[in-house]
Design a protein around this motif. Structure first.
Motif, short mmCIF file in Angstrom:
data_model
loop_
_atom_site.label_atom_id
_atom_site.label_comp_id
_atom_site.label_asym_id
_atom_site.label_seq_id
_atom_site.Cartn_x
_atom_site.Cartn_y
_atom_site.Cartn_z
N VAL A 1 -24.38 30.32 2.09
CA VAL A 1 -24.52 29.57 3.34
C VAL A 1 -23.84 30.35 4.45
O VAL A 1 -22.64 30.61 4.37
N THR A 2 -24.61 30.70 5.47
CA THR A 2 -24.04 31.50 6.56
C THR A 2 -24.05 30.77 7.89
O THR A 2 -23.51 31.28 8.88
N GLY A 3 -24.65 29.57 7.95
CA GLY A 3 -24.66 28.81 9.19
C GLY A 3 -24.81 27.34 8.91
O GLY A 3 -25.48 26.95 7.95
N ILE A 4 -24.18 26.49 9.73
CA ILE A 4 -24.28 25.05 9.55
C ILE A 4 -24.49 24.39 10.91
O ILE A 4 -24.00 24.87 11.94
N GLY A 5 -25.20 23.28 10.90
CA GLY A 5 -25.42 22.52 12.13
C GLY A 5 -25.66 21.07 11.79
O GLY A 5 -26.18 20.74 10.72
N ALA A 6 -25.26 20.17 12.68
CA ALA A 6 -25.45 18.75 12.42
C ALA A 6 -25.44 17.95 13.71
O ALA A 6 -24.80 18.33 14.70
N SER A 7 -26.15 16.86 13.68
CA SER A 7 -26.06 15.81 14.69
C SER A 7 -25.98 14.52 13.91
O SER A 7 -26.95 14.14 13.24
N SER A 8 -24.86 13.84 13.95
CA SER A 8 -24.62 12.72 13.05
C SER A 8 -23.96 11.56 13.78
O SER A 8 -23.56 11.68 14.94
N PRO A 9 -23.79 10.44 13.10
CA PRO A 9 -23.07 9.33 13.70
C PRO A 9 -21.60 9.65 14.01
O PRO A 9 -20.97 8.93 14.79
N LEU A 10 -21.09 10.71 13.41
CA LEU A 10 -19.70 11.10 13.65
C LEU A 10 -19.53 12.13 14.76
O LEU A 10 -18.43 12.29 15.30
N GLY A 11 -20.59 12.88 15.08
CA GLY A 11 -20.45 13.92 16.10
C GLY A 11 -21.75 14.63 16.37
O GLY A 11 -22.67 14.61 15.54
N GLY A 12 -21.81 15.28 17.52
CA GLY A 12 -23.01 15.99 17.92
C GLY A 12 -23.14 17.38 17.35
O GLY A 12 -24.17 18.04 17.54
N THR A 13 -22.11 17.86 16.63
CA THR A 13 -22.14 19.17 16.00
C THR A 13 -21.57 19.06 14.59
O THR A 13 -20.97 18.03 14.23
N ALA A 14 -21.72 20.13 13.83
CA ALA A 14 -21.16 20.14 12.47
C ALA A 14 -19.64 20.04 12.50
O ALA A 14 -19.04 19.26 11.76
N SER A 15 -18.99 20.81 13.37
CA SER A 15 -17.53 20.79 13.42
C SER A 15 -17.00 19.45 13.90
O SER A 15 -16.00 18.94 13.36
N ASP A 16 -17.64 18.86 14.90
CA ASP A 16 -17.19 17.54 15.37
C ASP A 16 -17.37 16.48 14.29
O ASP A 16 -16.52 15.59 14.12
N SER A 17 -18.47 16.56 13.55
CA SER A 17 -18.72 15.60 12.47
C SER A 17 -17.66 15.74 11.38
O SER A 17 -17.13 14.74 10.86
N ILE B 1 -16.82 15.98 -6.21
CA ILE B 1 -18.12 15.32 -6.21
C ILE B 1 -18.32 14.60 -4.89
O ILE B 1 -17.45 13.80 -4.49
N ASN B 2 -19.42 14.89 -4.21
CA ASN B 2 -19.83 14.05 -3.09
C ASN B 2 -20.89 13.11 -3.65
O ASN B 2 -22.01 13.52 -3.94
N ALA B 3 -20.50 11.86 -3.83
CA ALA B 3 -21.36 10.90 -4.51
C ALA B 3 -22.41 10.32 -3.58
O ALA B 3 -22.22 10.24 -2.37
N HIS B 4 -23.51 9.86 -4.16
CA HIS B 4 -24.54 9.19 -3.37
C HIS B 4 -23.98 7.89 -2.79
O HIS B 4 -24.16 7.62 -1.60
N ALA B 5 -23.33 7.09 -3.60
CA ALA B 5 -22.47 5.98 -3.20
C ALA B 5 -22.90 5.27 -1.92
O ALA B 5 -22.29 5.41 -0.88
N LEU C 1 -23.66 19.64 3.53
CA LEU C 1 -22.85 20.34 4.53
C LEU C 1 -21.38 19.97 4.38
O LEU C 1 -20.50 20.84 4.41
N PHE C 2 -21.10 18.67 4.19
CA PHE C 2 -19.72 18.25 3.97
C PHE C 2 -19.15 18.88 2.70
O PHE C 2 -17.97 19.25 2.64
N SER C 3 -19.99 19.02 1.67
CA SER C 3 -19.52 19.63 0.42
C SER C 3 -19.24 21.12 0.60
O SER C 3 -18.29 21.67 0.02
N VAL C 4 -20.08 21.79 1.41
CA VAL C 4 -19.83 23.19 1.73
C VAL C 4 -18.47 23.35 2.40
O VAL C 4 -17.67 24.23 2.04
#
Length: 413
Positions: A7-23, A299-303, A350-353
């Protein structure tokens, strides 16, 4: 399969933040991305559930207006996350025929579809947008990413409900192993916080109804959990062979070590209570990684926070890890994000990475009274992982009996 996929790059837009690092930072801080929906349609349709994990930053705030206008929100989220991930990977120069896209969605362009239906009923066929079908197609997010980056190796779409984007990452791993591309943008997106989906999930008694306390509604493993919480957004991973990454001097977060995809063939909504399909998916991912259950450190569970689903996953974990399942640090990150359906697996991968990269298991919020029937090692605070190599698995299970698991290993050059 012998190539190391990294994995050489990550990106996200989530309920926690507009970027991977913010999330990620908000996740570690124990924040919740769930809040009351302010839209007038909640009251108009008298919906029994009035909250969800809405994206912290709407994609229309990031994309140019002419671009956003031609895309369903599910595609908007996809493009935002993919652009961040590709930039994070160093915007690699690569022949277009060697760049691929493996993307996923569980539901697709529901807003475009139902907005068009409303327009047809109220204003007639001449007022329906010409681009309605290209916007509502489940492959529209993959197509949008492919066209933006001129990715011509392939642009594939998985639609396996809540297992979708974990499956897309497993597919990307195999496509790179097969030499079909040198770089793949993999992930998933969902934008389905809509009156129809909220009403439908509510009718099947699947959603939490804690309208008076949205931020505490998603509570995996808690004794009084009462259902999952809808979420929206996207996450993207840039994957490539280690050889290709090192040749261009890329930074490397972690290794995607393997994946497993199976089917329960049991029930359209319920997963197999014995966990046979989930067990096989975990074992396949570990086998592809050349690893054993005793090697897993996180483990990142489905939960999802449903009364039955959390217990069924625990049963499956016992089927793979035995009593050691109670000793492995487990994170249930849907407590903070809600359930992004087809996009959830990519976000949790991404969180597991980042978990194996930083050697910390993120916290599980809202765990006040842990169900004694699920005695996993779950913490409400970030859990430092033990020294040495790390191996995480990220689980995703979806309606229709779809199971997908990815194994993620820490990278030490």
């Amino acid at each position: 399969m012998s190539k190391k996929i990294v994995v050489t790059g990550i990106g996200a837009s989530s309920p926690l933040g507009g970027t991977a690092s913010d999330s990620w930072e908000a996740l570690l801080a124990g924040e919740s991305g769930v809040r009351t929906i302010e839209a007038d349609w909640v009251e108009k349709y008298d919906l029994p559930v009035s909250f969800a994990g809405q994206a912290r930053v709407q994609p229309t705030e990031v994309l140019d207006r002419p671009v956003a206008k031609r895309l369903d929100p599910s595609s908007q989220f996809a493009l935002v996350a993919a652009k961040e991930a590709f930039a994070d990977a160093g915007s690699p120069e690569i022949p277009s025929e060697r760049l691929g896209v493996d993307w996923a969605t569980g539901i697709g362009g529901i807003w475009s579809l139902l907005d068009a239906w409303d327009t047809l009923r109220e204003k007639g066929p001449r007022r329906v947008m010409p681009l309605t079908v290209p916007m509502l197609m489940p492959n529209a997010p993959s197509a949008a990413i492919s066209m933006h980056f001129t990715a011509r190796a392939f642009a594939r779409t998985v639609a396996s409900a809540c297992a979708s984007s974990t499956e897309s990452i497993a597919n990307a791993y195999e496509h790179l192993q097969l030499g079909l591309a040198d770089i793949v943008i993999a992930g998933g997106s969902e934008a389905a916080i809509h009156p129809v989906t909220l009403a439908s999930f509510s009718s099947m008694q699947a959603l939490s109804r804690r309208n008076d306390s949205p931020e505490t509604a998603s509570r995996p493993y808690n004794t009084d959990r009462d259902g999952f919480v809808m979420g929206e957004g996207a996450a993207a991973l840039v994957l490539e062979t280690e050889e290709h990454a090192l040749a261009r001097g890329a930074k490397i977060y972690a290794e995607i070590a393997g994946g497993g995809v199976t089917a329960d063939s049991y029930h359209i909504t319920a997963n197999d209570p014995e966990g046979h399909g989930a067990i096989r998916a975990m074992k396949l991912a570990l086998s592809q990684a050349g690893a054993h259950p005793e090697d897993v450190t996180h483990i990142n569970a489905h939960a999802t926070s449903t009364p039955v689903g959390d217990i069924n996953e625990y049963t499956a974990l016992l089927g793979v890890f035995g009593d050691r399942a109670r000793e492995i640090p487990v994170s249930a990150t849907k407590a903070a994000t809600g359930h992004l359906l087809g996009g959830t697996g990519a976000l949790e991968a991404l969180f597991s990475v980042l978990a194996v990269h930083h050697r910390v298991a993120p916290p599980t919020i809202n765990l006040v009274d842990q169900d004694p029937e699920i005695p996993l090692q779950v913490s409400s605070e970030p859990q430092p992982l033990a020294d040495g190599p790390q191996l995480a698995i990220s689980n995703s299970f979806g309606f229709g009996g779809h199971n997908a698991v990815v194994a993620i290993r820490s990278y030490d050059a």
